[in-house]
Scaffold this motif. Structure first.
Motif, PDB file in Angstrom:
ATOM      1  N   ASN A  62      42.308  33.627  44.281  1.00  0.00           N
ATOM      2  CA  ASN A  62      41.072  34.393  44.142  1.00  0.00           C
ATOM      3  C   ASN A  62      40.205  33.847  43.009  1.00  0.00           C
ATOM      4  OD1 ASN A  62      41.243  37.799  45.365  1.00  0.00           O
ATOM      5  ND2 ASN A  62      42.189  35.975  46.205  1.00  0.00           N
ATOM      6  N   ASP A  63      40.247  32.524  42.845  1.00  0.00           N
ATOM      7  CA  ASP A  63      39.385  31.850  41.872  1.00  0.00           C
ATOM      8  C   ASP A  63      38.001  31.594  42.451  1.00  0.00           C
ATOM      9  OD1 ASP A  63      41.260  31.811  39.893  1.00  0.00           O
ATOM     10  OD2 ASP A  63      41.774  29.695  40.088  1.00  0.00           O
ATOM     11  N   TYR A 297      31.619  26.742  42.567  1.00  0.00           N
ATOM     12  CA  TYR A 297      31.896  27.949  43.328  1.00  0.00           C
ATOM     13  C   TYR A 297      31.451  29.184  42.548  1.00  0.00           C
ATOM     14  CZ  TYR A 297      35.144  25.244  46.270  1.00  0.00           C
ATOM     15  OH  TYR A 297      35.710  24.336  47.122  1.00  0.00           O
ATOM     16  N   ASN A 298      31.062  30.230  43.301  1.00  0.00           N
ATOM     17  CA  ASN A 298      30.912  31.552  42.711  1.00  0.00           C
ATOM     18  C   ASN A 298      32.300  32.157  42.550  1.00  0.00           C
ATOM     19  OD1 ASN A 298      28.087  31.259  42.987  1.00  0.00           O
ATOM     20  ND2 ASN A 298      28.192  31.991  45.099  1.00  0.00           N
ATOM     21  N   ARG A 303      38.030  38.057  38.725  1.00  0.00           N
ATOM     22  CA  ARG A 303      38.414  36.767  38.138  1.00  0.00           C
ATOM     23  C   ARG A 303      37.644  36.520  36.849  1.00  0.00           C
ATOM     24  NH1 ARG A 303      39.953  33.538  35.550  1.00  0.00           N
ATOM     25  NH2 ARG A 303      40.785  31.462  35.970  1.00  0.00           N
ATOM     26  N   ALA A 304      36.395  36.892  36.815  1.00  0.00           N
ATOM     27  CA  ALA A 304      35.588  36.717  35.610  1.00  0.00           C
ATOM     28  C   ALA A 304      36.172  37.491  34.427  1.00  0.00           C
ATOM     29  CB  ALA A 304      34.155  37.166  35.876  1.00  0.00           C
ATOM     30  N   THR A 327      28.781  41.492  45.279  1.00  0.00           N
ATOM     31  CA  THR A 327      28.624  41.430  43.825  1.00  0.00           C
ATOM     32  C   THR A 327      29.622  40.409  43.298  1.00  0.00           C
ATOM     33  OG1 THR A 327      27.963  43.759  43.705  1.00  0.00           O
ATOM     34  CG2 THR A 327      28.706  42.716  41.653  1.00  0.00           C
ATOM     35  N   TYR A 328      29.143  39.426  42.579  1.00  0.00           N
ATOM     36  CA  TYR A 328      29.996  38.320  42.130  1.00  0.00           C
ATOM     37  C   TYR A 328      29.343  37.640  40.939  1.00  0.00           C
ATOM     38  CZ  TYR A 328      26.455  35.869  44.879  1.00  0.00           C
ATOM     39  OH  TYR A 328      25.271  35.418  45.381  1.00  0.00           O
ATOM     40  N   TYR A 329      30.017  36.664  40.380  1.00  0.00           N
ATOM     41  CA  TYR A 329      29.439  35.845  39.321  1.00  0.00           C
ATOM     42  C   TYR A 329      28.961  34.537  39.944  1.00  0.00           C
ATOM     43  CZ  TYR A 329      30.497  38.813  35.375  1.00  0.00           C
ATOM     44  OH  TYR A 329      30.495  39.855  34.470  1.00  0.00           O
TER      45      TYR A 329
END
Length: 471
Positions: A62-63, A297-298, A303-304, A327-329
């Motif tokens: 899940n990176d 990659y996002n 993970r963040a 919603t992600y980085y």
């Protein structure tokens, strides 16, 4: 009819008598490689020989963020991302997936170089050995990725019995090969790398995409660490750092771009420092892409959260984004990313772990000093505190946090997780929440070994391949 038969016989005789002449004529528009420069050029074909795509390992960790739309679509990446142990990944991997074919394509080019460089023209013996040494290190690195992706992790007790991956060292078309044991594959990787050192692989390579002496030492350190041979891993990590011990100042980079990074509405791309002139490079090798405008990659929000507070490297590379139902980085940088190569940072962190493993009387000061050498160039000054550890478990946890974050998108965090899982004492269960439901991945799950693609099994060439997982 008789005249047709007579004509065919006459034509066949003519062709047979002229065969040798035709073999000596190069096809128009093509060049038959003969000089060392011709063969060395294969090392510069960055898209075919300089990539290490390991996407499904990244999905399993899940990176990499998988969008909601893709999570709801059955696929190999979805099965790994959602830790679906009921999924038949062998069936889902029925396409020619990249990891296997890209890496064996690179190995094929290396085999061609190693076979032909000794007789290549317009070169000295030293120049021939240099090019062969580059190819041997690249081939060894490719096999290291393959064995840690498609086979079980190295266990001294079972390595001689368990299958790894096909070992192909010949440049001959349709040459026979064997799916060797894990031990045989590790022995081959070590032998190839040590032979490259003996051949005189230079301290300063031709380009950043040619591995140098430091890269050979760093690769041996990585391999011996995977084998839990901490003495040898430490020795080679130190040898690598003697070649180059520089670390990039990510705090300075963050400060240079802080205005754009801190602007919540600005997602303009920043050119990454992790490319050809990155001071940490021993060997630059890409991940999936090699295009300059490729983006990282996002990453998922969870993970963040595993990055250390005040990590300038994280702050410079990702920013929170809400995009409809996702919603992600979001990745902020573009350029040539050294996701698959070898760096000084990895050598430092291998050294730190080995120092912790070999520490006497619970004294982890040296190990933490090595770790802090990396952290002080990454963590914002107002957040930085020197790491300390009173137990081996604390030391390994701190080192692993930094290493997983530093080498994200490479094979290393995946290989390390498998190594810790096998050891048992420091194994961990991965946990996440998706749409209100909790999911977990056991350290003993079969998902930690990737299935061979269908194409490799159905078209094995002059050998045979047995699947290493049940599904």
């Amino acid at each position: 009819m008789n005249r047709i038969i007579y004509f065919c016989i006459t034509l066949a005789c003519f062709l047979c008598s002229s065969c040798n002449d035709y073999l000596n004529i190069a096809p128009k528009g093509n060049k038959i490689p003969t000089t060392l420069a011709d063969f060395e050029a294969l090392l510069r074909d960055q898209y075919t020989i300089s990539r290490t795509p390991v996407e499904n390992a990244l999905y399993l960790l899940n990176d990499v963020y998988l969008t909601n739309a893709k999570v709801n679509t059955p696929s190999l990446s979805q099965a790994n991302y959602m830790w679906d142990e009921s999924a038949d990944r062998i069936m889902l991997n029925n396409a020619d997936e990249g990891t296997y074919y890209v890496l064996y394509g690179a190995i094929s080019s290396c085999n061609l170089i190693i076979a032909n460089a000794p007789t290549a023209t317009e070169a000295t013996d030293a120049e021939r050995k240099e090019v062969m040494a580059y190819a041997k290190v690249i081939r060894a690195l490719c096999y290291d990725v393959l064995v840690n992706y498609y086979a079980d992790t190295y266990d001294k007790a079972t390595a001689a019995e368990k299958r790894s991956v096909p070992l192909i060292a010949s440049a001959d078309i349709d040459a026979p090969y064997t799916q060797v044991s894990i031990q045989e594959m590790y022995d081959f990787i070590i032998q190839d790398t040590k032979e490259a050192i003996e051949m005189g692989i230079p301290a300063q390579s031709m380009t950043a995409i040619h591995p140098n002496l430091g890269a050979a030492y760093a690769l041996l350190a990585r391999v011996y660490l995977q084998m839990q041979n901490y003495d040898e891993a430490l020795r080679y990590a130190n040898l690598a750092l003697e070649q180059n011990n520089q670390l990039f100042d990510w705090n300075a980079f963050y400060e240079e771009h802080q205005a754009a990074i801190d602007d919540p509405d600005n997602y303009d791309k920043i050119v990454t420092p992790m490319q050809y002139d990155y001071v940490e490079n021993y060997y630059l090798r890409y991940g999936v892409q090699s295009n300059f405008d490729s983006y990282e990659y996002n990453i998922p929000v969870e993970r963040a959260e595993r990055f250390e507070e005040g990590d300038a490297r994280f702050l410079s590379r990702w920013k929170l984004k809400v995009d409809n139902n996702d919603t992600y980085y979001k990745a902020l940088e573009s350029g040539f990313f050294n996701h698959g190569g070898l760096t000084t940072c990895e050598a430092y962190l291998i050294k730190a772990e080995c120092q912790a493993r070999l520490a006497q009387n619970n004294d982890y000061a040296e190990s933490m000093n090595t770790l802090n050498s990396v952290r002080i160039t990454r963590i914002r000054p107002d957040k930085y505190q020197p790491a300390t550890a009173a137990t081996l478990e604390e030391a390994l946890s701190l080192i692993r946090r930094t290493k997983d974050n530093e080498l994200i998108f490479s094979i290393v965090p995946f290989a390390d997780a498998r190594r810790f899982n096998l050891e048992g004492t420091y194994a961990s269960t991965l946990i996440k929440t998706y749409e209100g439901k909790e999911y977990s991945l056991s350290p003993t799950s079969h998902l930690w070994t990737m299935p061979f693609p269908a194409g490799a099994l159905n078209n094995p060439g002059n050998g045979s391949i047995e699947q290493n997982v049940s599904k």
